[in-house]
Design a protein around this motif. Structure first.
Motif, PDB file in Angstrom:
ATOM      1  N   GLU A 100      -6.820   6.381   6.001  1.00  0.00           N
ATOM      2  CA  GLU A 100      -6.012   7.591   6.121  1.00  0.00           C
ATOM      3  C   GLU A 100      -5.904   8.277   4.755  1.00  0.00           C
ATOM      4  OE1 GLU A 100      -5.041   8.845   8.788  1.00  0.00           O
ATOM      5  OE2 GLU A 100      -5.156   7.205  10.236  1.00  0.00           O
ATOM      6  N   PRO A 101      -5.894   9.614   4.729  1.00  0.00           N
ATOM      7  CA  PRO A 101      -5.792  10.336   3.452  1.00  0.00           C
ATOM      8  C   PRO A 101      -4.611   9.882   2.600  1.00  0.00           C
ATOM      9  CG  PRO A 101      -6.331  11.862   5.212  1.00  0.00           C
ATOM     10  CD  PRO A 101      -6.046  10.539   5.871  1.00  0.00           C
ATOM     11  N   ALA A 102      -3.484   9.569   3.233  1.00  0.00           N
ATOM     12  CA  ALA A 102      -2.297   9.186   2.469  1.00  0.00           C
ATOM     13  C   ALA A 102      -2.435   7.825   1.802  1.00  0.00           C
ATOM     14  CB  ALA A 102      -1.066   9.187   3.380  1.00  0.00           C
ATOM     15  N   LEU A 103      -3.394   7.022   2.252  1.00  0.00           N
ATOM     16  CA  LEU A 103      -3.586   5.702   1.654  1.00  0.00           C
ATOM     17  C   LEU A 103      -4.786   5.664   0.705  1.00  0.00           C
ATOM     18  CD1 LEU A 103      -2.766   3.340   4.649  1.00  0.00           C
ATOM     19  CD2 LEU A 103      -1.302   4.023   2.740  1.00  0.00           C
ATOM     20  N   ALA A 104      -5.375   6.814   0.444  1.00  0.00           N
ATOM     21  CA  ALA A 104      -6.515   6.859  -0.470  1.00  0.00           C
ATOM     22  C   ALA A 104      -6.196   6.293  -1.855  1.00  0.00           C
ATOM     23  CB  ALA A 104      -7.042   8.291  -0.585  1.00  0.00           C
ATOM     24  N   PRO A 105      -5.008   6.562  -2.449  1.00  0.00           N
ATOM     25  CA  PRO A 105      -4.716   5.979  -3.763  1.00  0.00           C
ATOM     26  C   PRO A 105      -4.617   4.459  -3.742  1.00  0.00           C
ATOM     27  CG  PRO A 105      -3.273   7.855  -3.315  1.00  0.00           C
ATOM     28  CD  PRO A 105      -3.954   7.495  -2.031  1.00  0.00           C
ATOM     29  N   ALA A 106      -4.460   3.889  -2.546  1.00  0.00           N
ATOM     30  CA  ALA A 106      -4.363   2.440  -2.415  1.00  0.00           C
ATOM     31  C   ALA A 106      -5.694   1.792  -2.104  1.00  0.00           C
ATOM     32  CB  ALA A 106      -3.360   2.079  -1.320  1.00  0.00           C
ATOM     33  N   GLY A 107      -6.653   2.558  -1.572  1.00  0.00           N
ATOM     34  CA  GLY A 107      -7.907   1.915  -1.180  1.00  0.00           C
ATOM     35  C   GLY A 107      -9.028   2.837  -0.782  1.00  0.00           C
ATOM     36  N   GLY A 108      -9.066   4.081  -1.292  1.00  0.00           N
ATOM     37  CA  GLY A 108     -10.007   5.061  -0.776  1.00  0.00           C
ATOM     38  C   GLY A 108     -11.176   5.439  -1.651  1.00  0.00           C
ATOM     39  N   LEU A 109     -11.478   4.677  -2.707  1.00  0.00           N
ATOM     40  CA  LEU A 109     -12.589   5.045  -3.592  1.00  0.00           C
ATOM     41  C   LEU A 109     -13.816   4.175  -3.349  1.00  0.00           C
ATOM     42  CD1 LEU A 109     -10.864   5.653  -7.051  1.00  0.00           C
ATOM     43  CD2 LEU A 109     -11.781   7.368  -5.477  1.00  0.00           C
ATOM     44  N   ALA A 110     -14.964   4.712  -3.765  1.00  0.00           N
ATOM     45  CA  ALA A 110     -16.231   3.976  -3.729  1.00  0.00           C
ATOM     46  C   ALA A 110     -16.896   4.097  -5.091  1.00  0.00           C
ATOM     47  CB  ALA A 110     -17.148   4.523  -2.636  1.00  0.00           C
ATOM     48  N   ALA A 111     -17.650   3.068  -5.464  1.00  0.00           N
ATOM     49  CA  ALA A 111     -18.350   3.067  -6.749  1.00  0.00           C
ATOM     50  C   ALA A 111     -19.368   1.938  -6.733  1.00  0.00           C
ATOM     51  CB  ALA A 111     -17.376   2.892  -7.921  1.00  0.00           C
ATOM     52  N   SER A 112     -20.109   1.798  -7.802  1.00  0.00           N
ATOM     53  CA  SER A 112     -21.042   0.685  -7.950  1.00  0.00           C
ATOM     54  C   SER A 112     -20.411  -0.399  -8.806  1.00  0.00           C
ATOM     55  CB  SER A 112     -22.334   1.164  -8.604  1.00  0.00           C
ATOM     56  OG  SER A 112     -22.083   1.548  -9.954  1.00  0.00           O
ATOM     57  N   ALA A 113     -20.989  -1.589  -8.773  1.00  0.00           N
ATOM     58  CA  ALA A 113     -20.501  -2.671  -9.621  1.00  0.00           C
ATOM     59  C   ALA A 113     -20.672  -2.322 -11.092  1.00  0.00           C
ATOM     60  CB  ALA A 113     -21.248  -3.967  -9.288  1.00  0.00           C
ATOM     61  N   ALA A 114     -21.746  -1.601 -11.428  1.00  0.00           N
ATOM     62  CA  ALA A 114     -21.966  -1.206 -12.820  1.00  0.00           C
ATOM     63  C   ALA A 114     -20.865  -0.272 -13.311  1.00  0.00           C
ATOM     64  CB  ALA A 114     -23.332  -0.539 -12.955  1.00  0.00           C
ATOM     65  N   THR A 115     -20.423   0.658 -12.438  1.00  0.00           N
ATOM     66  CA  THR A 115     -19.321   1.552 -12.810  1.00  0.00           C
ATOM     67  C   THR A 115     -18.030   0.764 -13.007  1.00  0.00           C
ATOM     68  OG1 THR A 115     -20.246   3.504 -11.725  1.00  0.00           O
ATOM     69  CG2 THR A 115     -17.859   3.435 -11.968  1.00  0.00           C
ATOM     70  N   LEU A 116     -17.785  -0.213 -12.133  1.00  0.00           N
ATOM     71  CA  LEU A 116     -16.591  -1.036 -12.282  1.00  0.00           C
ATOM     72  C   LEU A 116     -16.623  -1.827 -13.585  1.00  0.00           C
ATOM     73  CD1 LEU A 116     -16.004  -2.470  -8.696  1.00  0.00           C
ATOM     74  CD2 LEU A 116     -14.647  -0.756  -9.889  1.00  0.00           C
ATOM     75  N   ASN A 130       0.838  -1.199   0.000  1.00  0.00           N
ATOM     76  CA  ASN A 130       0.000   0.000   0.000  1.00  0.00           C
ATOM     77  C   ASN A 130       0.874   1.251   0.000  1.00  0.00           C
ATOM     78  OD1 ASN A 130      -2.614  -1.223   0.046  1.00  0.00           O
ATOM     79  ND2 ASN A 130      -2.284  -1.745   2.190  1.00  0.00           N
ATOM     80  N   THR A 131       2.035   1.147   0.630  1.00  0.00           N
ATOM     81  CA  THR A 131       2.977   2.268   0.642  1.00  0.00           C
ATOM     82  C   THR A 131       3.358   2.654  -0.777  1.00  0.00           C
ATOM     83  OG1 THR A 131       3.849   1.540   2.777  1.00  0.00           O
ATOM     84  CG2 THR A 131       5.216   3.042   1.489  1.00  0.00           C
ATOM     85  N   GLY A 132       3.618   1.654  -1.627  1.00  0.00           N
ATOM     86  CA  GLY A 132       3.987   1.924  -3.013  1.00  0.00           C
ATOM     87  C   GLY A 132       2.912   2.690  -3.758  1.00  0.00           C
ATOM     88  N   TYR A 133       1.654   2.382  -3.475  1.00  0.00           N
ATOM     89  CA  TYR A 133       0.576   3.097  -4.168  1.00  0.00           C
ATOM     90  C   TYR A 133       0.362   4.493  -3.599  1.00  0.00           C
ATOM     91  CZ  TYR A 133      -0.837  -0.070  -7.777  1.00  0.00           C
ATOM     92  OH  TYR A 133      -0.860  -0.788  -8.947  1.00  0.00           O
TER      93      TYR A 133
END
Length: 448
Positions: free
Chosen positions: A214-230, A147-150
């Motif tokens: 944490e804000p700093a880890l958002a690029p690693a796991g901080g988004l939300a969406a629907s299955a249709a968007t995915l 996660n640090t890398g992301y």
């Protein structure tokens, strides 16, 4: 097919105690979407096709896509040192020699998670505080999920675009392609329609839990969406005739780098391979691109078959969504959709032809805030993890091992010990769930 998928989703959710879920399957040129259950067990609000579920680590594929856009524009290079953009740093800087491809393929040699006291209020501060202790191996020598890398990849996006990571997600994906994404931790207000997470106990009761990242880890796991968007995002990686977004994410040849296998990326216990963003999963002789994610009481799974033109996306608001995915994969296979899915290796057979099993494995192993200790126990060995997991350790050929934790209901963990070619009798690191933990006082060698 939609009726069969809806029935499968309902059965998977009921069998595993998942309060609510979404399923989107694009197959043979048709998109099928279905939902089941509730967003929140306390309110009974039903799940809608537009409900936002946390993506967990599936967020990483979005961050990787942002990097690919910058590569296409000539603003960065996958194989150029990231310090060219982030600042030169000291000679022993932990990012010395690290490229964007290293970051996106988890081969940068960085710890998975940093200690809890690392500054995490912004990507800039988080990356600026990296120390040599945050490196577990030289870049480009070993796979270790990070996660640090992301977080560093997200900061690279900020450094190139001049705006923060979320603003770039909005401008480069949401506004330009129509993708409906939201931050789990919104700067000013919660994401609209964000579901509630749930922990399911042994009796099958679901208890609401809050999401935190944490804000700093958002690029690693901080988004939300629907299955249709995915599913729409996944279709961007198929032939152009399958596109569903309003605009192009990036040129196909550039996006293809996300799924091109990185030779050193050997994600034992996690996937069959890794590219610059996608995990790689075999189904017969076909290689699917994908990613899995968890965040507190939610799970997410995404699979893309570029050759066959199929996309599968599942979102759930429960810790048991992991088991629901396993059930769903079996059901999809019965419906004629053989989804790429990693099977945990058998400790009795894995790796015999490629590695020598070490005789000495006791010691303390660490990777940032994650640690494990192997101790002698009644003539054998016992593995004790810092996260509370522990059990008797059974070793097999090639250094593979398996641990069953009775105190955790018989849950098993598979991994393997790594050795230094110059001292094959002594384990110098262990891998599990894609993470590499090195023996205290020893570095992971370039041939690990």
């Amino acid at each position: 097919m939609r009726e069969a998928l809806s029935d499968l989703l309902l059965r998977s959710a009921r069998r595993t105690g998942v309060p609510g879920a979404q399923l989107a399957v694009y197959h043979r040129g048709e998109l099928h979407t279905c939902v089941t259950g509730v967003e929140d067990s306390a309110t009974g609000r039903p799940v809608a096709e537009s409900s936002f579920f946390p993506l967990g680590s599936v967020t990483k594929t979005v961050t990787a896509a942002l990097v690919m856009q910058l590569v296409e524009d000539g603003d960065t290079d996958l194989d150029a040192p990231v310090l060219d953009r982030l600042g030169s740093g000291s000679p022993d800087h932990p990012l010395r020699g690290v490229t964007a491809r290293h970051l996106l393929s988890h081969t940068a040699g960085l710890v998975s998670e940093r200690p809890a006291d690392a500054p995490a209020t912004s990507l800039r501060r988080y990356v600026a505080s990296l120390t040599p202790e945050d490196r577990i191996a030289p870049p480009g020598t070993v796979f270790s999920y990070s996660n640090t890398g992301y977080a560093v990849a997200g900061h690279l996006v900020e450094a190139v675009t001049g705006q923060d990571w979320w603003e770039t997600v909005e401008s480069h994906l949401c506004w330009s392609t129509g993708m409906e994404l939201a931050p789990v931790r919104a700067p000013r207000h919660p994401a609209p329609g964000l579901v509630t997470g749930h922990a399911v106990d042994g009796a099958g009761r679901a208890h609401p839990v809050g999401f935190h990242i944490e804000p700093a880890l958002a690029p690693a796991g901080g988004l939300a969406a629907s299955a249709a968007t995915l599913a729409a995002f996944g279709r961007a990686f198929l032939d152009p005739g399958h596109a569903a977004l309003d605009g192009e994410v990036a040129a196909p040849e550039v996006l293809g780098e996300m799924g091109r296998p990185v030779s050193v990326a050997d994600p034992f216990g996690l996937a069959d391979g890794w590219g610059a963003g996608w995990s790689l999963h075999l189904a017969g002789d076909r290689l699917w691109h994908g990613h899995d994610g968890t965040l507190d009481g939610a799970t997410c799974n995404l699979r893309v078959d570029p050759e066959g033109g199929t996309v599968v996306a599942l979102t759930t608001n429960s810790t048991t969504g992991v088991t629901a995915w396993e059930h769903l994969v079996r059901g999809l296979r019965e419906l004629g959709v053989d989804v790429g899915h990693y099977r945990q290796p058998d400790a009795a057979a894995e790796g015999a032809a490629t590695a020598t099993a070490p005789e000495r494995v006791t010691g303390h192993y660490g990777n940032g805030g994650l640690s494990a200790e192997v101790v002698h126990d009644r003539g054998g060995h016992r593995l004790v993890m810092s996260n509370g997991f522990e059990g008797e350790l059974t070793t097999g050929p090639g250094g593979a091992f398996r641990v069953v934790s009775e105190r955790h209901g018989g849950i098993s963990l598979s991994g393997r010990f790594l050795t230094d070619p110059d001292a094959p009798g002594r384990a110098t690191a262990l891998q599990y769930n894609g993470r590499t933990l090195r023996l205290s006082g020893l570095a992971v060698g370039p041939n690990a």
